[in-house]
Design a protein around this motif. Structure first.
Motif, PDB file in Angstrom:
ATOM      1  N   ASP A   1     -16.760   8.015  -8.123  1.00 32.59           N
ATOM      2  CA  ASP A   1     -16.714   8.487  -9.501  1.00 32.59           C
ATOM      3  C   ASP A   1     -15.488   8.012 -10.278  1.00 32.59           C
ATOM      4  OD1 ASP A   1     -14.712   9.989  -8.327  1.00 32.59           O
ATOM      5  OD2 ASP A   1     -15.788  11.896  -8.445  1.00 32.59           O
ATOM      6  N   GLY A   2     -14.591   7.264  -9.620  1.00 32.93           N
ATOM      7  CA  GLY A   2     -13.389   6.806 -10.298  1.00 32.93           C
ATOM      8  C   GLY A   2     -12.324   7.873 -10.440  1.00 32.93           C
ATOM      9  N   ILE A   3     -12.557   9.043  -9.861  1.00 32.61           N
ATOM     10  CA  ILE A   3     -11.606  10.156  -9.943  1.00 32.61           C
ATOM     11  C   ILE A   3     -11.097  10.531  -8.556  1.00 32.61           C
ATOM     12  CG2 ILE A   3     -11.280  12.567 -10.622  1.00 32.61           C
ATOM     13  CD1 ILE A   3     -13.503  12.115 -12.723  1.00 32.61           C
ATOM     14  N   ASN A   4     -12.029  10.733  -7.642  1.00 30.78           N
ATOM     15  CA  ASN A   4     -11.686  11.102  -6.275  1.00 30.78           C
ATOM     16  C   ASN A   4     -11.714   9.847  -5.400  1.00 30.78           C
ATOM     17  OD1 ASN A   4     -11.740  14.133  -6.653  1.00 30.78           O
ATOM     18  ND2 ASN A   4     -13.823  13.630  -7.306  1.00 30.78           N
ATOM     19  N   TRP A   5     -10.548   9.482  -4.874  1.00 32.75           N
ATOM     20  CA  TRP A   5     -10.401   8.219  -4.171  1.00 32.75           C
ATOM     21  C   TRP A   5     -10.169   8.428  -2.680  1.00 32.75           C
ATOM     22  CZ3 TRP A   5     -11.193   3.637  -6.622  1.00 32.75           C
ATOM     23  CH2 TRP A   5     -11.163   3.648  -8.023  1.00 32.75           C
ATOM     24  N   THR A   6     -10.730   7.526  -1.877  1.00 37.89           N
ATOM     25  CA  THR A   6     -10.506   7.501  -0.440  1.00 37.89           C
ATOM     26  C   THR A   6      -9.724   6.241  -0.083  1.00 37.89           C
ATOM     27  OG1 THR A   6     -12.545   8.719   0.044  1.00 37.89           O
ATOM     28  CG2 THR A   6     -11.587   7.417   1.835  1.00 37.89           C
ATOM     29  N   ASN A   7      -8.578   6.426   0.579  1.00 38.38           N
ATOM     30  CA  ASN A   7      -7.788   5.284   1.030  1.00 38.38           C
ATOM     31  C   ASN A   7      -8.448   4.712   2.281  1.00 38.38           C
ATOM     32  OD1 ASN A   7      -4.278   4.813   2.053  1.00 38.38           O
ATOM     33  ND2 ASN A   7      -5.861   3.332   1.529  1.00 38.38           N
ATOM     34  N   TYR A   8      -9.157   3.587   2.113  1.00 38.49           N
ATOM     35  CA  TYR A   8      -9.915   3.007   3.222  1.00 38.49           C
ATOM     36  C   TYR A   8      -8.990   2.375   4.263  1.00 38.49           C
ATOM     37  CZ  TYR A   8     -13.450   0.305   5.722  1.00 38.49           C
ATOM     38  OH  TYR A   8     -14.260  -0.219   6.702  1.00 38.49           O
ATOM     39  N   ILE A   9      -8.017   1.602   3.785  1.00 40.96           N
ATOM     40  CA  ILE A   9      -7.082   0.945   4.697  1.00 40.96           C
ATOM     41  C   ILE A   9      -5.827   0.569   3.921  1.00 40.96           C
ATOM     42  CG2 ILE A   9      -7.913  -1.408   4.312  1.00 40.96           C
ATOM     43  CD1 ILE A   9      -7.571  -1.913   7.333  1.00 40.96           C
ATOM     44  N   SER A  10      -4.693   0.508   4.611  1.00 38.02           N
ATOM     45  CA  SER A  10      -3.432   0.046   4.037  1.00 38.02           C
ATOM     46  C   SER A  10      -2.949  -1.152   4.838  1.00 38.02           C
ATOM     47  CB  SER A  10      -2.377   1.150   4.063  1.00 38.02           C
ATOM     48  OG  SER A  10      -2.752   2.236   3.216  1.00 38.02           O
ATOM     49  N   VAL A  11      -2.573  -2.197   4.127  1.00 40.06           N
ATOM     50  CA  VAL A  11      -2.130  -3.444   4.761  1.00 40.06           C
ATOM     51  C   VAL A  11      -0.687  -3.713   4.365  1.00 40.06           C
ATOM     52  CG1 VAL A  11      -2.529  -5.920   4.989  1.00 40.06           C
ATOM     53  CG2 VAL A  11      -4.485  -4.371   4.670  1.00 40.06           C
ATOM     54  N   ASP A  12       0.202  -3.701   5.335  1.00 41.05           N
ATOM     55  CA  ASP A  12       1.607  -4.039   5.098  1.00 41.05           C
ATOM     56  C   ASP A  12       1.787  -5.511   5.452  1.00 41.05           C
ATOM     57  OD1 ASP A  12       4.355  -4.365   5.030  1.00 41.05           O
ATOM     58  OD2 ASP A  12       4.779  -2.431   5.963  1.00 41.05           O
ATOM     59  N   THR A  13       1.955  -6.346   4.432  1.00 36.48           N
ATOM     60  CA  THR A  13       2.020  -7.789   4.674  1.00 36.48           C
ATOM     61  C   THR A  13       3.291  -8.208   5.393  1.00 36.48           C
ATOM     62  OG1 THR A  13       2.988  -8.183   2.481  1.00 36.48           O
ATOM     63  CG2 THR A  13       0.577  -8.268   2.659  1.00 36.48           C
ATOM     64  N   SER A  14       4.293  -7.349   5.423  1.00 39.45           N
ATOM     65  CA  SER A  14       5.550  -7.697   6.098  1.00 39.45           C
ATOM     66  C   SER A  14       5.515  -7.383   7.591  1.00 39.45           C
ATOM     67  CB  SER A  14       6.722  -6.947   5.453  1.00 39.45           C
ATOM     68  OG  SER A  14       6.652  -5.557   5.722  1.00 39.45           O
ATOM     69  N   GLN A  15       4.480  -6.694   8.037  1.00 39.15           N
ATOM     70  CA  GLN A  15       4.387  -6.275   9.429  1.00 39.15           C
ATOM     71  C   GLN A  15       3.220  -6.979  10.137  1.00 39.15           C
ATOM     72  OE1 GLN A  15       6.735  -4.151  10.753  1.00 39.15           O
ATOM     73  NE2 GLN A  15       7.681  -4.334   8.719  1.00 39.15           N
ATOM     74  N   SER A  16       3.284  -7.036  11.462  1.00 37.94           N
ATOM     75  CA  SER A  16       2.251  -7.714  12.241  1.00 37.94           C
ATOM     76  C   SER A  16       1.427  -6.754  13.086  1.00 37.94           C
ATOM     77  CB  SER A  16       2.885  -8.777  13.147  1.00 37.94           C
ATOM     78  OG  SER A  16       3.834  -8.178  14.017  1.00 37.94           O
ATOM     79  N   ASN A  17       1.487  -5.453  12.739  1.00 41.27           N
ATOM     80  CA  ASN A  17       0.823  -4.452  13.581  1.00 41.27           C
ATOM     81  C   ASN A  17      -0.671  -4.354  13.331  1.00 41.27           C
ATOM     82  OD1 ASN A  17       1.710  -3.436  11.034  1.00 41.27           O
ATOM     83  ND2 ASN A  17       1.196  -1.369  11.688  1.00 41.27           N
ATOM     84  N   LEU A  18      -1.154  -4.775  12.158  1.00 39.15           N
ATOM     85  CA  LEU A  18      -2.584  -4.738  11.873  1.00 39.15           C
ATOM     86  C   LEU A  18      -3.222  -6.022  12.397  1.00 39.15           C
ATOM     87  CD1 LEU A  18      -4.293  -3.457   8.656  1.00 39.15           C
ATOM     88  CD2 LEU A  18      -4.982  -5.651   9.617  1.00 39.15           C
ATOM     89  N   ILE A  19      -4.169  -5.867  13.326  1.00 44.50           N
ATOM     90  CA  ILE A  19      -4.796  -7.019  13.969  1.00 44.50           C
ATOM     91  C   ILE A  19      -6.267  -7.078  13.576  1.00 44.50           C
ATOM     92  CG2 ILE A  19      -5.255  -8.199  16.153  1.00 44.50           C
ATOM     93  CD1 ILE A  19      -2.295  -7.827  15.594  1.00 44.50           C
ATOM     94  N   GLY A  20      -6.701  -8.203  13.031  1.00 42.00           N
ATOM     95  CA  GLY A  20      -8.100  -8.365  12.671  1.00 42.00           C
ATOM     96  C   GLY A  20      -9.003  -8.349  13.892  1.00 42.00           C
ATOM     97  N   GLN A  21     -10.213  -7.840  13.725  1.00 41.45           N
ATOM     98  CA  GLN A  21     -11.082  -7.675  14.888  1.00 41.45           C
ATOM     99  C   GLN A  21     -11.946  -8.896  15.190  1.00 41.45           C
ATOM    100  OE1 GLN A  21     -13.140  -4.151  13.220  1.00 41.45           O
ATOM    101  NE2 GLN A  21     -15.062  -5.205  13.705  1.00 41.45           N
ATOM    102  N   ASP A  22     -12.094  -9.816  14.267  1.00 42.90           N
ATOM    103  CA  ASP A  22     -12.895 -11.010  14.534  1.00 42.90           C
ATOM    104  C   ASP A  22     -12.064 -12.145  15.120  1.00 42.90           C
ATOM    105  OD1 ASP A  22     -15.148  -9.746  13.658  1.00 42.90           O
ATOM    106  OD2 ASP A  22     -15.679 -11.249  12.146  1.00 42.90           O
ATOM    107  N   ASN A  23     -10.942 -12.442  14.477  1.00 39.28           N
ATOM    108  CA  ASN A  23     -10.137 -13.597  14.885  1.00 39.28           C
ATOM    109  C   ASN A  23      -8.731 -13.247  15.342  1.00 39.28           C
ATOM    110  OD1 ASN A  23     -12.038 -15.812  14.371  1.00 39.28           O
ATOM    111  ND2 ASN A  23     -11.915 -15.141  12.232  1.00 39.28           N
ATOM    112  N   LYS A  24      -8.450 -11.932  15.453  1.00 34.99           N
ATOM    113  CA  LYS A  24      -7.162 -11.460  15.980  1.00 34.99           C
ATOM    114  C   LYS A  24      -5.974 -11.967  15.165  1.00 34.99           C
ATOM    115  CE  LYS A  24      -9.674  -9.665  19.182  1.00 34.99           C
ATOM    116  NZ  LYS A  24     -10.080  -8.243  19.046  1.00 34.99           N
ATOM    117  N   THR A  25      -6.168 -12.133  13.874  1.00 36.45           N
ATOM    118  CA  THR A  25      -5.069 -12.587  13.021  1.00 36.45           C
ATOM    119  C   THR A  25      -4.243 -11.389  12.561  1.00 36.45           C
ATOM    120  OG1 THR A  25      -6.370 -12.462  10.979  1.00 36.45           O
ATOM    121  CG2 THR A  25      -6.466 -14.519  12.225  1.00 36.45           C
ATOM    122  N   HIS A  26      -3.031 -11.673  12.097  1.00 41.26           N
ATOM    123  CA  HIS A  26      -2.170 -10.606  11.605  1.00 41.26           C
ATOM    124  C   HIS A  26      -1.242 -11.150  10.529  1.00 41.26           C
ATOM    125  CE1 HIS A  26       1.349 -12.230  13.763  1.00 41.26           C
ATOM    126  NE2 HIS A  26       0.523 -12.457  14.771  1.00 41.26           N
TER     127      HIS A  26
END
Length: 282
Positions: free
Chosen positions: A195-220
């Motif tokens: 509705d543009g009012i109530n928001w859900t934070n799906y994911i947060s990506v910190d570009t300075s960190q390498s802790n988030l690992i992609g599930q297809d190609n294991k990139t970070h």
């Protein structure tokens, strides 16, 4: 009972809150009015895309291309240059149709060279929408893949793309698919809403960190993104060879976008642009 009194300090505090809110609202409206949206066919799609601003303020965006994926993407991009490290962009995806089950419309931010404009292999972070499973696209491949807001990213120039499953994948819900990218220093928060009012934070990506690992190609990630990035709406047909049967000419996907709004300060567009690639959008 004593009559109620509004003490001067309370009045001043109330007025301060009201004035601050009004000034913030006008600053946001003024910034959005000055943002210069630019059209670009990225990666050389066969079908030449376009965007049209309609009388009701919506945008109709058409795009060809093979995909927003792989080591280089092909799509049409309605974008602006976002400067600074504290801003957000929101958009309502009202409708979307394309020739292929994986045709996509995305709210996308990319690390692009401001002297050359966005390129197919640029690093990016995006929220992706597709056609619902109730739709059979005209190329007859299969029904829509029914992704209604999931992340996609490319962590390095001309590198492999990736994504990360977070909970249950939302289904498309046009015309009520709202998306937001919020930048806070090096962190890009991706939101969806009905509705543009109530928001859900799906994911947060910190570009300075390498802790988030992609599930297809294991990139970070691992290197903070620069202060200046491109951000906007990307549309790809996911079938660069499709011919529209009504014209027998190359065709593309079509999205109608409403409530496109951004809070970043207007940035001066780059002056060294390929005229055939990018044009100022009306």
């Amino acid at each position: 009972m004593k009559p109620s009194r509004l003490y001067p300090w309370r009045l001043r505090a109330a007025l301060t809150v009201i004035v601050t809110g009004v000034l913030a609202l006008f600053a946001s409206i003024n910034a959005n009015a000055q943002i210069q949206w630019i059209d670009a066919d990225v990666g050389g799609p066969t079908f030449k895309g376009s965007s049209v601003k309609n009388a009701d303020g919506t945008y109709t965006i058409q795009g060809g291309g093979s995909d927003i994926w792989n080591t280089s993407s092909q799509f049409h991009y309605l974008y602006a240059w976002a400067s600074g490290t504290s801003w957000e962009i929101t958009a309502q995806f009202q409708s979307f149709s394309g020739p292929d089950q994986w045709s996509k419309v995305e709210l996308l931010a990319s690390v692009s060279d401001p002297t050359a404009g966005p390129q197919g292999g640029d690093p990016f972070i995006a929220m992706m929408d597709t056609q619902p499973s109730t739709v059979t696209p005209p190329d007859g491949t299969a029904t829509g893949v029914n992704n209604g807001g999931v992340d996609q990213f490319r962590t390095a120039s001309n590198g492999n793309p990736d994504w990360l499953q977070v909970g249950t994948t939302p289904a498309p819900a046009y015309p009520n698919d709202w998306f937001k990218i919020q930048r806070q220093t090096n962190i890009f928060n991706l939101f969806h809403s009905g509705d543009g009012i109530n928001w859900t934070n799906y994911i947060s990506v910190d570009t300075s960190q390498s802790n988030l690992i992609g599930q297809d190609n294991k990139t970070h990630f691992g290197t903070a993104w620069p202060n200046l990035v491109a951000v906007g709406i990307a549309v790809t047909a996911h079938n660069d060879t499709w011919l529209d049967p009504s014209t027998e000419l190359p065709g593309g996907a079509t999205a109608v976008i409403a409530n496109l709004s951004a809070t970043f300060p207007p940035a001066i567009p780059p002056t060294l642009l390929a005229a055939s690639q990018q044009v100022i959008s009306g």
